[in-house]
Design an enzyme around this catalytic site. Structure first.
Site, PDB file in Angstrom:
ATOM      1  N   THR A 179      -1.309 -13.467 -31.896  1.00  0.00           N
ATOM      2  CA  THR A 179      -0.838 -12.504 -32.899  1.00  0.00           C
ATOM      3  C   THR A 179      -0.163 -11.338 -32.189  1.00  0.00           C
ATOM      4  OG1 THR A 179      -2.648 -13.145 -34.324  1.00  0.00           O
ATOM      5  CG2 THR A 179      -1.571 -11.049 -34.828  1.00  0.00           C
ATOM      6  N   SER A 231       7.082  -3.159 -18.480  1.00  0.00           N
ATOM      7  CA  SER A 231       5.719  -2.852 -18.930  1.00  0.00           C
ATOM      8  C   SER A 231       5.725  -1.527 -19.687  1.00  0.00           C
ATOM      9  CB  SER A 231       4.811  -2.750 -17.708  1.00  0.00           C
ATOM     10  OG  SER A 231       3.575  -2.202 -18.073  1.00  0.00           O
ATOM     11  N   HIS A 266       3.249   0.796 -20.130  1.00  0.00           N
ATOM     12  CA  HIS A 266       2.492   1.987 -19.735  1.00  0.00           C
ATOM     13  C   HIS A 266       3.108   2.783 -18.591  1.00  0.00           C
ATOM     14  CE1 HIS A 266       0.056   0.454 -16.162  1.00  0.00           C
ATOM     15  NE2 HIS A 266       0.525  -0.675 -16.633  1.00  0.00           N
ATOM     16  N   CYS A 312      -3.104  -1.494  -7.899  1.00  0.00           N
ATOM     17  CA  CYS A 312      -3.713  -2.821  -7.839  1.00  0.00           C
ATOM     18  C   CYS A 312      -4.414  -3.046  -6.509  1.00  0.00           C
ATOM     19  CB  CYS A 312      -2.654  -3.899  -7.996  1.00  0.00           C
ATOM     20  SG  CYS A 312      -1.599  -3.568  -9.367  1.00  0.00           S
ATOM     21  N   GLN A 346       8.934  -0.950 -12.537  1.00  0.00           N
ATOM     22  CA  GLN A 346       9.054   0.419 -12.004  1.00  0.00           C
ATOM     23  C   GLN A 346      10.452   0.993 -12.235  1.00  0.00           C
ATOM     24  OE1 GLN A 346       6.678   2.366 -10.928  1.00  0.00           O
ATOM     25  NE2 GLN A 346       5.037   0.872 -10.774  1.00  0.00           N
ATOM     26  N   GLY A 390       3.370  -6.067 -18.057  1.00  0.00           N
ATOM     27  CA  GLY A 390       4.235  -6.502 -16.967  1.00  0.00           C
ATOM     28  C   GLY A 390       3.696  -7.749 -16.287  1.00  0.00           C
ATOM     29  N   THR A 391       2.382  -7.812 -16.113  1.00  0.00           N
ATOM     30  CA  THR A 391       1.794  -8.969 -15.427  1.00  0.00           C
ATOM     31  C   THR A 391       2.087 -10.255 -16.195  1.00  0.00           C
ATOM     32  OG1 THR A 391       0.045  -7.608 -14.476  1.00  0.00           O
ATOM     33  CG2 THR A 391      -0.402  -9.969 -14.642  1.00  0.00           C
ATOM     34  N   ASN A 394       7.054  -0.875  -6.183  1.00  0.00           N
ATOM     35  CA  ASN A 394       6.046   0.056  -6.703  1.00  0.00           C
ATOM     36  C   ASN A 394       5.367   0.880  -5.619  1.00  0.00           C
ATOM     37  OD1 ASN A 394       5.312  -2.828  -6.465  1.00  0.00           O
ATOM     38  ND2 ASN A 394       3.233  -2.041  -6.582  1.00  0.00           N
TER      39      ASN A 394
HETATM   40  N1  PLP Z   1       5.168  -5.151 -11.585  1.00  0.00           N
HETATM   41  C1  PLP Z   1       5.202  -3.955 -10.973  1.00  0.00           C
HETATM   42  C2  PLP Z   1       6.317  -3.648 -10.030  1.00  0.00           C
HETATM   43  C3  PLP Z   1       4.224  -2.987 -11.235  1.00  0.00           C
HETATM   44  O1  PLP Z   1       4.266  -1.814 -10.614  1.00  0.00           O
HETATM   45  C4  PLP Z   1       3.182  -3.324 -12.161  1.00  0.00           C
HETATM   46  C5  PLP Z   1       2.093  -2.360 -12.432  1.00  0.00           C
HETATM   47  O2  PLP Z   1       1.714  -1.582 -11.588  1.00  0.00           O
HETATM   48  C6  PLP Z   1       3.199  -4.576 -12.774  1.00  0.00           C
HETATM   49  C7  PLP Z   1       4.200  -5.467 -12.468  1.00  0.00           C
HETATM   50  C8  PLP Z   1       2.127  -4.986 -13.751  1.00  0.00           C
HETATM   51  O3  PLP Z   1       2.323  -4.409 -15.007  1.00  0.00           O
HETATM   52  P1  PLP Z   1       1.089  -4.288 -16.023  1.00  0.00           P
HETATM   53  O4  PLP Z   1       0.197  -3.221 -15.470  1.00  0.00           O
HETATM   54  O5  PLP Z   1       1.709  -3.914 -17.326  1.00  0.00           O
HETATM   55  O6  PLP Z   1       0.427  -5.610 -16.091  1.00  0.00           O
END
Ligand code: PLP
Length: 385
Positions: free
Chosen positions: A239, A201, A203, A327, A181, A69-70, A153
């Protein structure tokens, strides 16, 4: 243990692991290789892309696999802003909300620090919602991209994304949404939502950590963030994580089956849990919107405690949850999301978030609500606030 921290991460689903297994073992090829192993991998990647596209209501070519996601958020915010600025140097502003995940917020700040952009932050109301009026007020002729998350989140508030995307479109501004989310709970049809870019994302939905996806509409230009061999049509070099892509596509497809029923069931459980906590814990405050919220998130402040002490006490009683976003865990500063909702810093320090996956049961939440009552009482009696 009762695990109520699914918004931080979730276990990999068995079906997902089984779908991934061949691409971690026998069919381990690099999709860019021209021999048979490579072709098998390329075919698997194309299949995963097609499955993602089916859920997202888009074309396979509009799906870019990322490391999570990041990265998807970075690529959307930086990539779209920089590509648009390269075509028109007058475009030097980005619009985000006051409650974005750091992956969006810090991408915007990077543009500010290194590329001379101005970040326009749209305030939210006390429930954490971006109103169409506040959003429109932030849009300027110089706005290169707008990014407003689908669901928050920390407090679970769901934004009126389709409405906001339509407003951005009226102004000719590409609209990105962080759906990390929302995925698994809310509709993800990008055409119906009218968004130009959307991040997911793995996970959070039963695929492994370290895989994600960015949808980008049609011809929207995106400057890559990662440079190299030109994979993913030049949008994301490196890759490809074939097994991760297959896992993500499997998880997303599985998450669509029976989504409405799951949403209704978990929403009812969530509301019962919220009621039990609010009626059982004097002074407890629900954070976020009472109804426009993810089925899976119940978040509170417990004035007169510290969130961290309540967490420790809950864990001692076998209930695992978090004080907000994973985070921000470990940081002493009050959550910027909660302060953006107008919650005073001392109250924001008492936040606790419970987040569930679809397997949550009524019994677990009854036990958890009783544990919350006793944890808050015991922390307050120790004067830990
Ligand atoms: N965006 C939101 C709203 C999230 O809750 C998160 C992860 O907690 C992310 C982005 C980041 O995703 P990733 O952990 O896959 O980098």
């Amino acid at each position: 243990m009762i695990f109520l921290d699914a918004a931080a991460t979730a276990p990999v689903r068995r079906e997902v692991l089984e779908a991934m297994w061949p691409y971690l073992t026998g069919d381990f090829g690099n999709p860019s290789s021209h021999h048979q192993l490579g072709e098998h991998a390329a075919r698997a990647l194309a299949g995963a892309r097609a499955s993602m596209a089916a859920v997202l209501g888009c074309r396979p070519g509009e799906v870019t696999f990322t490391s999570g996601g990041t990265e998807a958020d970075n690529l959307a915010v930086k990539g779209i802003a920089l590509a648009r600025q390269a075509a028109d140097p007058a475009l030097n502003r980005v619009v985000i909300s006051a409650v974005e995940h750091p992956a969006v917020e810090e991408s915007a700040r990077y543009l500010e620090r290194f590329h001379g952009f101005t970040v326009d932050v749209v305030p939210v109301d006390a429930a954490g919602r971006v109103t169409p009026e506040a959003f429109t007020a932030a849009l300027r002729p110089q706005t290169a991209v707008a990014s407003i998350m689908y669901a928050n989140n920390e407090v679970g508030t769901v934004q009126p994304v389709a409405e906001l995307a339509a407003l951005a479109r009226e102004h000719g501004i590409p609209f990105h949404t962080d759906a990390v989310q929302a995925a698994g709970w809310l509709p993800l049809d990008t055409r119906a939502l009218g968004v130009d870019a959307l991040s997911i994302s793995g996970h959070k939905i039963g695929a492994p950590k370290g895989c994600g996806v960015l949808y980008v509409r049609g011809r929207t230009r995106v400057e890559p963030v990662l440079h190299g061999g030109g994979q993913e049509r030049g949008r994301r070099s490196g890759t490809e994580n074939v097994a991760g892509a297959v896992g993500l596509a499997t998880a997303l497809t599985l998450s669509q089956a029976g989504r409405q029923d799951r949403q209704d069931r978990v929403t009812a459980l969530r509301d019962r849990f919220i009621h039990a906590v609010l009626s059982g814990v004097p002074g407890a405050i629900l954070t976020g919107d009472a109804t426009e919220r993810l089925p899976s998130v119940a978040s509170f402040c417990f004035p007169g405690t510290s969130g961290e002490s309540v967490l420790l006490e809950l864990e001692r009683q076998g209930v695992v949850c978090s004080s907000g976003s994973a985070c921000a865990a470990g940081s002493d500063a009050p959550s910027p999301v909660l302060t953006a909702l107008g919650i005073p810093a001392d109250v924001a320090q008492t936040a606790v978030r419970f987040s569930f996956d679809a397997s949550v049961t009524a019994e677990e939440l009854e036990t958890a609500a009783a544990a919350v009552r006793s944890a808050v009482t015991s922390v307050r009696s120790l004067g830990a606030g």
